[in-house]
Write a protein that holds these residues in place. Structure first.
Motif, PDB file in Angstrom:
ATOM      1  N   LYS B 540     -55.359   8.625  24.218  1.00  0.00           N
ATOM      2  CA  LYS B 540     -54.294   9.420  23.585  1.00  0.00           C
ATOM      3  C   LYS B 540     -54.344   9.300  22.072  1.00  0.00           C
ATOM      4  O   LYS B 540     -54.825   8.300  21.536  1.00  0.00           O
ATOM      5  N   ASP B 541     -53.796  10.287  21.394  1.00  0.00           N
ATOM      6  CA  ASP B 541     -53.667  10.238  19.936  1.00  0.00           C
ATOM      7  C   ASP B 541     -52.665   9.140  19.587  1.00  0.00           C
ATOM      8  O   ASP B 541     -51.573   9.057  20.171  1.00  0.00           O
ATOM      9  N   THR B 542     -53.040   8.290  18.637  1.00  0.00           N
ATOM     10  CA  THR B 542     -52.232   7.105  18.341  1.00  0.00           C
ATOM     11  C   THR B 542     -50.846   7.452  17.777  1.00  0.00           C
ATOM     12  O   THR B 542     -49.867   6.739  18.011  1.00  0.00           O
ATOM     13  N   TYR B 543     -50.754   8.570  17.066  1.00  0.00           N
ATOM     14  CA  TYR B 543     -49.450   9.013  16.565  1.00  0.00           C
ATOM     15  C   TYR B 543     -48.587   9.524  17.718  1.00  0.00           C
ATOM     16  O   TYR B 543     -47.412   9.135  17.856  1.00  0.00           O
ATOM     17  N   GLU B 544     -49.171  10.371  18.566  1.00  0.00           N
ATOM     18  CA  GLU B 544     -48.412  10.913  19.695  1.00  0.00           C
ATOM     19  C   GLU B 544     -47.994   9.795  20.654  1.00  0.00           C
ATOM     20  O   GLU B 544     -46.900   9.824  21.222  1.00  0.00           O
ATOM     21  N   TYR B 545     -48.867   8.818  20.826  1.00  0.00           N
ATOM     22  CA  TYR B 545     -48.572   7.678  21.698  1.00  0.00           C
ATOM     23  C   TYR B 545     -47.356   6.905  21.174  1.00  0.00           C
ATOM     24  O   TYR B 545     -46.438   6.549  21.923  1.00  0.00           O
ATOM     25  N   ARG B 547     -45.064   8.135  19.223  1.00  0.00           N
ATOM     26  CA  ARG B 547     -43.882   9.006  19.356  1.00  0.00           C
ATOM     27  C   ARG B 547     -43.255   8.857  20.749  1.00  0.00           C
ATOM     28  O   ARG B 547     -42.045   8.778  20.892  1.00  0.00           O
ATOM     29  N   GLU B 548     -44.098   8.792  21.752  1.00  0.00           N
ATOM     30  CA  GLU B 548     -43.617   8.639  23.118  1.00  0.00           C
ATOM     31  C   GLU B 548     -42.899   7.289  23.282  1.00  0.00           C
ATOM     32  O   GLU B 548     -41.822   7.202  23.862  1.00  0.00           O
ATOM     33  N   LEU B 549     -43.497   6.250  22.696  1.00  0.00           N
ATOM     34  CA  LEU B 549     -42.908   4.906  22.818  1.00  0.00           C
ATOM     35  C   LEU B 549     -41.610   4.757  22.024  1.00  0.00           C
ATOM     36  O   LEU B 549     -40.829   3.846  22.268  1.00  0.00           O
ATOM     37  N   LEU B 550     -41.425   5.612  21.015  1.00  0.00           N
ATOM     38  CA  LEU B 550     -40.250   5.506  20.138  1.00  0.00           C
ATOM     39  C   LEU B 550     -39.258   6.639  20.372  1.00  0.00           C
ATOM     40  O   LEU B 550     -38.353   6.846  19.573  1.00  0.00           O
ATOM     41  N   LYS B 551     -39.417   7.343  21.489  1.00  0.00           N
ATOM     42  CA  LYS B 551     -38.626   8.585  21.648  1.00  0.00           C
ATOM     43  C   LYS B 551     -37.117   8.349  21.622  1.00  0.00           C
ATOM     44  O   LYS B 551     -36.362   9.242  21.261  1.00  0.00           O
ATOM     45  N   ASN B 552     -36.673   7.140  21.952  1.00  0.00           N
ATOM     46  CA  ASN B 552     -35.238   6.865  21.929  1.00  0.00           C
ATOM     47  C   ASN B 552     -34.804   6.054  20.702  1.00  0.00           C
ATOM     48  O   ASN B 552     -33.680   5.585  20.639  1.00  0.00           O
ATOM     49  N   GLU B 553     -35.718   5.869  19.759  1.00  0.00           N
ATOM     50  CA  GLU B 553     -35.415   5.088  18.547  1.00  0.00           C
ATOM     51  C   GLU B 553     -35.370   6.048  17.369  1.00  0.00           C
ATOM     52  O   GLU B 553     -36.396   6.360  16.757  1.00  0.00           O
ATOM     53  N   LYS B 554     -34.188   6.509  17.032  1.00  0.00           N
ATOM     54  CA  LYS B 554     -34.027   7.602  16.076  1.00  0.00           C
ATOM     55  C   LYS B 554     -34.734   7.339  14.740  1.00  0.00           C
ATOM     56  O   LYS B 554     -35.520   8.146  14.269  1.00  0.00           O
ATOM     57  N   ARG B 555     -34.448   6.190  14.137  1.00  0.00           N
ATOM     58  CA  ARG B 555     -34.967   5.991  12.777  1.00  0.00           C
ATOM     59  C   ARG B 555     -36.442   5.613  12.747  1.00  0.00           C
ATOM     60  O   ARG B 555     -37.184   6.137  11.920  1.00  0.00           O
ATOM     61  N   PRO B 556     -36.905   4.698  13.628  1.00  0.00           N
ATOM     62  CA  PRO B 556     -38.351   4.446  13.651  1.00  0.00           C
ATOM     63  C   PRO B 556     -39.143   5.722  13.949  1.00  0.00           C
ATOM     64  O   PRO B 556     -40.184   5.978  13.332  1.00  0.00           O
ATOM     65  N   LEU B 557     -38.629   6.546  14.845  1.00  0.00           N
ATOM     66  CA  LEU B 557     -39.305   7.801  15.157  1.00  0.00           C
ATOM     67  C   LEU B 557     -39.255   8.739  13.951  1.00  0.00           C
ATOM     68  O   LEU B 557     -40.246   9.398  13.614  1.00  0.00           O
ATOM     69  N   THR B 583     -46.247   1.890  11.853  1.00  0.00           N
ATOM     70  CA  THR B 583     -44.816   2.019  11.551  1.00  0.00           C
ATOM     71  C   THR B 583     -44.122   0.666  11.737  1.00  0.00           C
ATOM     72  O   THR B 583     -44.525  -0.140  12.568  1.00  0.00           O
ATOM     73  N   THR B 584     -43.108   0.422  10.908  1.00  0.00           N
ATOM     74  CA  THR B 584     -42.448  -0.894  10.886  1.00  0.00           C
ATOM     75  C   THR B 584     -40.954  -0.742  10.577  1.00  0.00           C
ATOM     76  O   THR B 584     -40.521   0.319  10.127  1.00  0.00           O
ATOM     77  N   GLU B 585     -40.211  -1.833  10.760  1.00  0.00           N
ATOM     78  CA  GLU B 585     -38.746  -1.798  10.577  1.00  0.00           C
ATOM     79  C   GLU B 585     -38.289  -2.993   9.722  1.00  0.00           C
ATOM     80  O   GLU B 585     -37.426  -3.771  10.139  1.00  0.00           O
ATOM     81  N   PRO B 586     -38.854  -3.158   8.517  1.00  0.00           N
ATOM     82  CA  PRO B 586     -38.584  -4.398   7.775  1.00  0.00           C
ATOM     83  C   PRO B 586     -37.352  -4.373   6.864  1.00  0.00           C
ATOM     84  O   PRO B 586     -37.074  -3.375   6.219  1.00  0.00           O
ATOM     85  N   TYR B 587     -36.683  -5.486   6.776  1.00  0.00           N
ATOM     86  CA  TYR B 587     -35.619  -5.736   5.793  1.00  0.00           C
ATOM     87  C   TYR B 587     -34.574  -4.623   5.766  1.00  0.00           C
ATOM     88  O   TYR B 587     -34.188  -4.130   4.708  1.00  0.00           O
ATOM     89  N   GLY B 588     -34.154  -4.221   6.947  1.00  0.00           N
ATOM     90  CA  GLY B 588     -33.100  -3.225   7.043  1.00  0.00           C
ATOM     91  C   GLY B 588     -33.563  -1.811   6.787  1.00  0.00           C
ATOM     92  O   GLY B 588     -32.769  -0.874   6.841  1.00  0.00           O
TER      93      GLY B 588
END
Lengths: 154, 722
Positions: B540-545, B547-557, B583-588
């Protein structure tokens, strides 16, 4: 010994092998020139000897006798050198510690090559900036070279 | 902080200044500099954050440190915004550390670590601005005898439309400072901002262009002497003996001494004389068993950590991973290693200490004024209230300047000198490289099971790393888990039904500490490459993959989509150019990066393009955020390519910039920055840009070469930077 620094004659009684950096900083209390590495790697201590950039941490003070020494304090009055103006307009410095040296290197570059190419900048600007301001340094040098300074307002 | 505590703090402030004999009237004093200039300018402290001079200039206090991250400008922008000040008339001063101690920490946290200045103090700073504005308005309302609600303020001008009256902050400040603070204030909506949200020029920059900026190492006092120091090259080592016979009678040498039993010091009338003499003072060290430690022995110890049974499990455990792996179509495993790193700020560590009767003054470039003040007090056994710690601009920090180790040394040297002698201690670059609190070394073992659809059904993480909270800060580990070491896994954003993340502390004799983006500079190297491996395994395309894994995470997505859009993900690239994403979620905040590279046959990496995107909630100073992401990219690229502290015979092998390589101008890639704020939260900006860059680069390397990077730096994996 007598040194000509920024157009003024200064008299010092120090060991001839003392690096110019420490004569400037500790003996003459000229703190604009910075200590970064002590082995001419980083360029924070860059000054001009007869207009040429020199890393003063590795340049004996005795070798400066009879030469024109210019430091960051001596490149302009009122921070008016186009490089200094461009540095502010493009918000180049972050911590600022390396910037005296970067500015001295850039001023020397423009004197030699008034319209430097990116390749000229790459080969002349070898000073280290840990904050990573390189892209802005490049932009500011081009702006100063093109006379494109003193027009932007905050 | 609630507004009631402003009132209390202000009361304490008044008591303190009156007690110090400096106050002329309640809250008033004539600052000598102004008095000398004009003879008439009065300064009124409206509250502890805002003072107004009678010439209408506004002095805003800044409580943290400035080391290039720009908060000394952006934090006051928030105060000035709520104040409706004229930004052109705003001056910014450091809050006084000694007053801070006497006023029971009235300015809150003074530390500049963890990209936290804006996100952890925006609320009380904005309220301070709004509160000061309300007091100035109340003073005008009292004088004009009109309702305060009818008064408007703009650019430091106070107006009442009905009576056509107008006055200035300067004219109302004296009366305002005598009023109580309002109980409640209403803060502005960010869409109404005029000062915040704008690229105001940083107030400290002009001084950095003409040699007038003063850093800790630039401190100069009458009668000052200079100290050079040589601490045990093996951490934990002790001074057995030293021989000063060759240097005692040299020009300028004042004293040779040992402090804390672990360092030898030469004091001279000039720094160069001190440091040159120090080279000629042989020291015999007692290094103990630490003298046998090497990078190889440390690596073995970390590898054991990956195998140990029954180690602490992070609280976000879900489902049953054993079952998930048993039922998986395919199970993937991988290990990753990240090295110790030093900080290498351009200004080496140093401090100046002046001990006088009943008072100690100290100067240093710091990230934590309170820690420095306490460090001096502890070293000298004096009450904190007698210590005056003076902040200066810091020549880079990156986490190194959060502790008091170096100022303690300067204080002990000052104590050993004749009473009243000010001393400036300065480290060489070599001392700095070899006596750091290093970015922790870490090992990661990851395992994932994917089902027939290619999506992960189970994810297992084992982290073996030092705990900086335990080792540097001396805090006990809560349930055996270190916060920074588990960043990126503790709040795992990817949707995997069964997951388990474990941490095992590996404590060695190598000191560790905060480092720019400390945990987030290394955990994504493992996590984000492993997500790529899962995508590759399923074609699979790493970006699309993602996206699927983050579909319920509004801001990371959201940030993933923002960076992909800006980079044109999916569009064809020139021949030989490949891209990676992370993609990452650092320091708020939420950050994502795309890196485009080509790699030649010799392993030379050419970076064609870097796109960095950040969602930090609210944007306070856009240009400063761009600068921070550019700088973070340089910092991360340096670490990725060359960053490595190695240990031999218990000591650090690297010494200076010739052995600890830094990025230079010709190697700096162009960085495109995407600001994608979604509002509703406040995130950090100084560090988050580092987090996604290294994995995005390594994912691009895999795309280009088929080689997965398991260990950093890249120079050890056959790569160079073109």
């Amino acid at each position: 010994m007598k040194l000509n620094i920024n157009g003024r004659v200064r008299e010092l009684d120090v060991e001839p092998e003392m690096p110019l950096l420490w004569a400037l900083r500790d003996v003459l209390d000229m703190k604009g020139t910075k200590f970064g590495c002590g082995i001419a790697q980083c360029g924070a201590c860059t000054v001009h000897i007869n207009g040429e950039p020199v890393r003063s941490c590795s340049f004996p003070v005795s070798a400066a006798v009879g030469q024109q020494v210019t430091t960051i304090e001596g490149i302009s009055r009122n921070s008016s050198h186009p490089i200094q103006v461009a540095w502010v307009e493009h918000q180049v410095p972050q911590c600022g510690y390396c910037q005296s040296g970067q500015i001295m290197a850039a001023v020397a570059l423009l004197r030699k090559k008034p319209k430097p190419t990116d390749a000229d900048i790459d080969s002349a600007m070898t000073n280290i900036c840990r904050c990573g301001t390189y892209a802005r340094i490049r932009t500011a040098i081009h702006a100063a070279a093109n006379g494109n300074v003193g027009v932007k307002k905050a | 902080m609630k507004n009631t505590s402003f009132k209390k703090a202000r009361r304490e402030f008044l008591v303190t200044t009156a007690g110090a004999g400096g106050g002329l009237a309640l809250g008033f004093h004539l600052p000598s500099a102004f008095a000398q200039k004009t003879g008439t300018v009065e300064k009124a402290d409206v509250n502890i954050w805002v003072a107004v001079n009678s010439d209408d200039t506004v002095v805003i206090k800044y409580a943290r440190s400035e080391m290039g991250q720009g908060s000394m400008t952006s934090a006051p922008q928030l105060i000035a915004e709520e104040l409706d000040a004229d930004w052109k008339k705003v001056q910014i001063e450091y809050a006084d550390t000694n007053q801070h101690v006497r006023m029971k920490r009235a300015w809150g946290n003074m530390a500049s670590v963890g990209s936290q200045t804006i996100r952890t103090s925006q609320d009380y700073m904005r309220k301070a601005g709004a509160s000061a504005r309300a007091m100035l308005v109340a003073a005008a309302a009292n004088e004009w005898k009109v309702p305060a609600a009818e008064i408007t303020v703009s650019n430091g001008i106070i107006m009442h439309a009905g009576s056509k009256k107008r006055t200035t902050f300067g004219k109302m400040a004296s009366a305002a400072s005598k009023l109580g603070a309002p109980k409640e204030v209403v803060l502005k909506d960010s869409k109404d901002w005029k000062i915040a949200g704008k690229s105001m020029r940083r107030i400290d920059i002009p001084a950095s262009t003409n040699g007038t900026q003063r850093y800790g190492v630039d401190t100069q006092l009458p009668g000052m002497v200079y100290a050079a120091i040589n601490a045990s090259p093996v951490f934990g080592g002790k001074v057995k003996s030293f021989d000063d016979s060759r240097v005692k009678s040299r020009r300028g040498i004042i004293k040779v001494l040992s402090i804390d039993g672990n360092a030898v010091v030469v004091v001279a009338d000039n720094y160069w004389r001190a440091k040159e003499a120090l080279k000629d003072v042989p020291v015999e060290w007692d290094v103990g068993a630490n003298g046998n430690v090497s990078s190889a022995s440390i690596l073995e110890f970390f590898k054991e950590g990956l195998k140990m049974p029954d180690v602490p499990v992070l609280p976000n455990k879900k489902g049953d991973i054993d079952q998930a792996f048993a039922g998986a179509t395919k199970v993937l495993e991988a290990e990753f290693v990240t090295p110790y790193l030093c900080h290498a700020p351009m200004e080496p560590m140093g401090a100046t200490v002046h001990i006088q009767e009943g008072r100690v003054d100290a100067w240093a470039s710091t990230q934590n004024g309170e820690a420095q003040l306490a460090g001096v007090a502890n070293a000298l056994g004096v009450p904190p209230e007698s210590v005056y710690f003076h902040k200066t601009q810091a020549g880079g920090g990156f986490g190194r300047r959060s502790g008091p180790d170096f100022i303690r040394q300067a204080a002990l040297i000052a104590k050993a000198l004749p009473a009243g002698t000010p001393v400036k201690m300065l480290w060489t670059r070599e001392e700095d490289t070899q006596h750091d609190f290093y970015r922790p070394h870490a090992m990661y073992k990851l395992k994932a099971g994917i089902d027939a659809s290619g999506m992960p059904v189970g994810w297992y993480t084992r982290i073996a790393s030092g705990s900086l909270f335990n080792q540097f800060a001396g805090l006990p580990l809560k349930d055996g888990i270190d916060g920074p070491a588990t960043e990126g896994f503790a709040e795992f954003p990817y949707e995997v039904p069964n997951q388990k993340h474990e941490y095992v502390q590996r404590r060695t004799h190598v000191p560790i500490g905060f480092w720019r983006t400390v945990g987030w500079s290394q955990t994504p190297f493992a996590r984000e490459q492993f997500v790529d491996e899962l995508a590759q395994a399923t074609g699979k395309d790493t970006y699309e993959y993602r996206r699927e894994l983050l579909k319920n995470e509004k801001r990371p997505l959201g940030i993933l989509n923002a960076v992909a859009k800006a980079a044109g993900w999916g569009k064809p690239l020139p021949a030989g150019v490949f891209r990676g994403i992370a993609t990452t979620e650092p320091y708020g905040s939420f950050t994502a990066a795309v890196v485009e590279i080509s790699v030649d046959n010799a392993g030379a990496i050419k970076i064609h393009r870097v796109v960095q995107a950040i969602d930090c909630g609210y944007v306070v100073n856009p240009d400063n955020i761009v600068a921070q992401l550019q700088g973070s990219t340089a910092f991360a690229l340096t670490a990725a390519m060359w960053g490595e502290i190695t240990i031999k015979d218990g000591r650090v092998e690297q010494t200076n910039f010739d052995t600890y390589r830094m990025l230079r101008m010709r190697e700096m890639p162009k960085v495109e920055v995407v600001l994608a704020p979604t509002g509703g939260f406040w995130g950090g900006v100084g560090e988050p840009g580092q987090a996604p860059f290294i994995p995005a680069l390594c994912n691009a390397i895999f795309a280009a070469t088929g080689k997965r990077v398991r260990s950093l730096p890249l120079k050890n994996q056959g790569f160079t930077l073109a």
